[in-house]
Scaffold this motif. Structure first.
Motif, short mmCIF file in Angstrom:
data_model
loop_
_atom_site.label_atom_id
_atom_site.label_comp_id
_atom_site.label_asym_id
_atom_site.label_seq_id
_atom_site.Cartn_x
_atom_site.Cartn_y
_atom_site.Cartn_z
N MET A 1 0.94 -1.10 0.01
CA MET A 1 0.41 -0.30 0.26
C MET A 1 0.65 1.16 0.19
SD MET A 1 -3.06 0.83 0.24
CE MET A 1 -3.88 -0.68 0.48
N VAL A 2 0.34 2.44 -0.48
CA VAL A 2 1.39 3.70 -0.78
C VAL A 2 0.87 4.63 0.46
CG1 VAL A 2 1.50 5.38 -2.41
CG2 VAL A 2 1.09 3.15 -3.07
N ILE A 3 2.63 4.68 1.40
CA ILE A 3 1.48 5.94 2.80
C ILE A 3 1.96 7.19 1.74
CG2 ILE A 3 2.74 6.38 4.22
CD1 ILE A 3 1.65 3.42 5.03
N GLU A 4 -0.09 7.83 2.48
CA GLU A 4 0.14 9.39 2.17
C GLU A 4 -0.52 9.83 3.37
OE1 GLU A 4 -4.04 9.94 -0.01
OE2 GLU A 4 -2.99 7.62 -0.81
N ILE A 5 -0.19 9.44 4.42
CA ILE A 5 -0.31 10.45 6.10
C ILE A 5 0.54 11.96 5.62
CG2 ILE A 5 0.78 9.43 6.48
CD1 ILE A 5 -1.27 9.71 9.05
N VAL A 129 12.90 0.76 9.79
CA VAL A 129 10.80 0.87 8.98
C VAL A 129 11.21 0.58 8.04
CG1 VAL A 129 9.10 1.48 9.61
CG2 VAL A 129 10.03 1.37 11.74
N GLN A 130 10.48 0.16 6.52
CA GLN A 130 10.62 0.11 5.38
C GLN A 130 9.17 0.26 4.91
OE1 GLN A 130 10.88 -3.26 2.99
NE2 GLN A 130 10.58 -1.98 1.03
N PHE A 131 8.64 1.08 4.50
CA PHE A 131 7.31 1.96 3.27
C PHE A 131 7.23 2.37 2.38
CE2 PHE A 131 9.48 5.46 5.83
CZ PHE A 131 8.71 6.75 5.44
N VAL A 138 7.82 12.33 -1.32
CA VAL A 138 8.80 11.66 -0.07
C VAL A 138 9.27 12.91 0.06
CG1 VAL A 138 11.12 10.22 -1.45
CG2 VAL A 138 8.39 9.53 -2.55
N ASP A 139 9.58 13.37 -0.20
CA ASP A 139 10.57 14.77 -0.24
C ASP A 139 10.22 15.23 1.24
OD1 ASP A 139 12.20 14.62 -2.05
OD2 ASP A 139 11.16 16.17 -3.32
N HIS A 140 8.85 15.17 1.92
CA HIS A 140 8.41 15.58 2.57
C HIS A 140 8.67 14.15 4.16
CE1 HIS A 140 4.90 16.83 5.45
NE2 HIS A 140 4.41 15.95 5.67
N HIS A 153 10.08 6.54 -4.56
CA HIS A 153 9.04 5.73 -3.64
C HIS A 153 8.71 5.19 -2.95
CE1 HIS A 153 5.97 3.24 -5.14
NE2 HIS A 153 6.80 2.99 -6.14
N THR A 154 10.28 4.04 -2.56
CA THR A 154 10.66 3.38 -1.76
C THR A 154 11.18 3.61 -0.24
OG1 THR A 154 9.89 1.35 -3.15
CG2 THR A 154 10.56 0.93 -1.08
N LEU A 155 10.77 4.17 0.98
CA LEU A 155 11.54 4.73 2.42
C LEU A 155 12.07 3.80 3.32
CD1 LEU A 155 9.66 8.06 1.99
CD2 LEU A 155 11.57 7.58 0.71
N TYR A 156 13.00 4.09 4.01
CA TYR A 156 13.06 3.69 5.22
C TYR A 156 14.08 4.01 6.03
CZ TYR A 156 18.53 3.38 3.80
OH TYR A 156 19.90 4.01 3.94
N ILE A 157 13.32 3.97 7.26
CA ILE A 157 13.40 5.01 8.58
C ILE A 157 15.08 3.79 8.91
CG2 ILE A 157 13.61 6.08 10.62
CD1 ILE A 157 10.72 6.47 9.21
#
Length: 174
Positions: A1-5, A129-131, A138-140, A153-157
């Motif tokens: 799923m795509v995160i958009e919060i 954490v990956q999402f 993405v930049d946000h 568009h795949t990111l991780y913390i």
């Protein structure tokens, strides 16, 4: 799923938009399976996502609450990928009354990611954490959560970002 919060702000807890009051929080695992019927009720209340799908796909769902209050402020679905040492976040959503500039509480989105980082750490994944982010966010997320790119568009913390979020939202109470 795509995160958009939208991460409206990094706060020490949730902040009441009307009064500026800081409100302590807690989170809990949703122990009963969210059914399709439950998801329809949530949609009728204004939730965007079908919250029955994460449970069907083996994700745990957690609710963010104000301390000593059962009203759900937001939810997150995640799964620990233990053999690869990260936690995957499928969905993150603030309660409908917390969305946008007129939202009742500020800080829900970042707090939910902090919960994911803490649970990742507790599971032995060192906070990773990956999402998958909606492209225009993405930049946000990179700015607000110190997330890093895997691809477009795949990111991780990573552990450093996780520790910062954990320390911000889960500092010891005096």
């Amino acid at each position: 799923m795509v995160i958009e919060i939208l991460i409206d702000s990094l706060t020490n807890c949730l902040i009441c938009a009307e009064t500026g009051q800081e409100c302590d929080t807690e989170y809990r695992l949703v122990t009963r399976t969210i059914t399709k019927q439950d998801a329809v009720k949530l949609k009728a209340q204004g939730w965007k996502f079908d919250w029955s799908i994460p449970h069907q796909n083996g994700y745990e769902v957690y609710e963010l609450l104000l301390e000593n209050d059962d009203e759900v402020q937001g939810m997150i679905a995640l799964k620990h990928i233990r053999d690869q040492y990260y936690t995957h976040v499928d969905i993150v959503e603030a309660a409908p009354f917390n969305v946008g500039s007129t939202g009742k509480y500020k800080g829900v989105g970042a707090h939910l990611f902090a919960v994911a980082c803490k649970l990742s750490w507790d599971a032995g994944n060192e906070g990773y954490v990956q999402f998958t982010a909606k492209t225009d966010l993405v930049d946000h997320y990179m700015k607000m959560l110190n997330a890093k790119r895997i691809d477009w568009h795949t990111l991780y913390i990573d552990s450093y970002g996780a520790v910062a979020l954990i320390n911000k939202y889960f500092k010891e109470r005096e």
